[in-house]
Design an enzyme around this catalytic site. Structure first.
Site, PDB file in Angstrom:
ATOM      1  N   CYS A  59       0.838  -1.209   0.000  1.00 26.94           N
ATOM      2  CA  CYS A  59       0.000   0.000   0.000  1.00 26.94           C
ATOM      3  C   CYS A  59       0.868   1.253   0.000  1.00 26.94           C
ATOM      4  O   CYS A  59       1.527   1.561   1.000  1.00 26.94           O
ATOM      5  CB  CYS A  59      -0.922  -0.041   1.218  1.00 26.94           C
ATOM      6  SG  CYS A  59      -1.801   1.495   1.542  1.00 26.94           S
ATOM      7  N   CYS A  62       0.085   3.865   2.698  1.00 21.78           N
ATOM      8  CA  CYS A  62       0.566   3.378   4.002  1.00 21.78           C
ATOM      9  C   CYS A  62       2.052   3.689   4.160  1.00 21.78           C
ATOM     10  O   CYS A  62       2.483   4.155   5.218  1.00 21.78           O
ATOM     11  CB  CYS A  62       0.356   1.865   4.119  1.00 21.78           C
ATOM     12  SG  CYS A  62      -1.368   1.330   4.020  1.00 21.78           S
TER      13      CYS A  62
END
Length: 135
Positions: A59, A62
Site C-alpha cells: 500500500c 501506508c
C-alpha cells in the site's frame, strides 16, 4: 566542590521516561491476535491512548504515512501514546474483526475500547484526535 556525577537533565528525563512504561517510545509490529489483545487489555496500557495502524506492505499511502507515525512515536508522543502496526495481509483475523476495508486505517483505543477511527491518510486530523484524546 562539584559532584562526580553528571547532571544532564535530558538524559535523566529520557531514562525516567523509558522506565515509566515499556510500551511507549516505539512502534510495535503486532503479529498475532493474542498479542494485539494483550496490548489492548494490559493493566499497563489502560490509561494510555493506543494508536493502531492497519496497513499493507504493498500500500503506497501506508508507506507514505509510516515515517510520520514513526516520528510521532519517538518524539511528540513518546511517553503518552502507544503505537502499534498491524499488517492486514498477515493478520486477516484482526482486519476482519475491525472491518478494515480502506488502507491505511488508524484506530485509537482507550481503556480497551475503540474511541476513534480514521480511514485514509489525513494525518492532520489524526494528530488533532490524538491531542484531544491522549489526556
Amino acid at each position: 566542590m562539584g559532584s562526580c556525577f553528571s547532571h544532564d537533565e535530558s538524559l535523566q528525563q529520557d531514562l525516567t521516561q523509558s522506565f515509566t512504561n515499556p510500551y511507549v517510545n516505539q512502534v510495535h509490529e503486532i503479529t498475532t491476535k493474542d498479542e494485539f489483545n494483550r496490548f489492548i487489555t494490559s493493566p499497563e496500557t489502560q490509561n494510555i491512548l493506543i494508536l493502531c495502524d492497519f496497513y499493507a506492505v504493498w500500500c503506497r499511502p501506508c508507506s507514505q504515512c509510516a515515517p510520520t507515525i514513526h516520528k510521532w512515536a519517538l518524539n511528540e508522543y513518546k511517553t503518552n501514546v502507544i503505537f502499534m502496526k498491524v499488517n492486514v495481509d498477515q493478520n486477516n483475523d484482526l482486519a476482519n474483526e475491525f472491518s478494515i476495508s480502506i488502507l491505511p486505517t488508524f484506530v485509537l483505543f482507550k481503556q480497551g475500547k475503540e474511541v476513534f477511527r480514521l480511514p485514509g491518510t489525513n494525518l492532520d486530523k489524526l494528530k488533532k484526535e490524538i491531542d484531544r484524546l491522549r489526556n
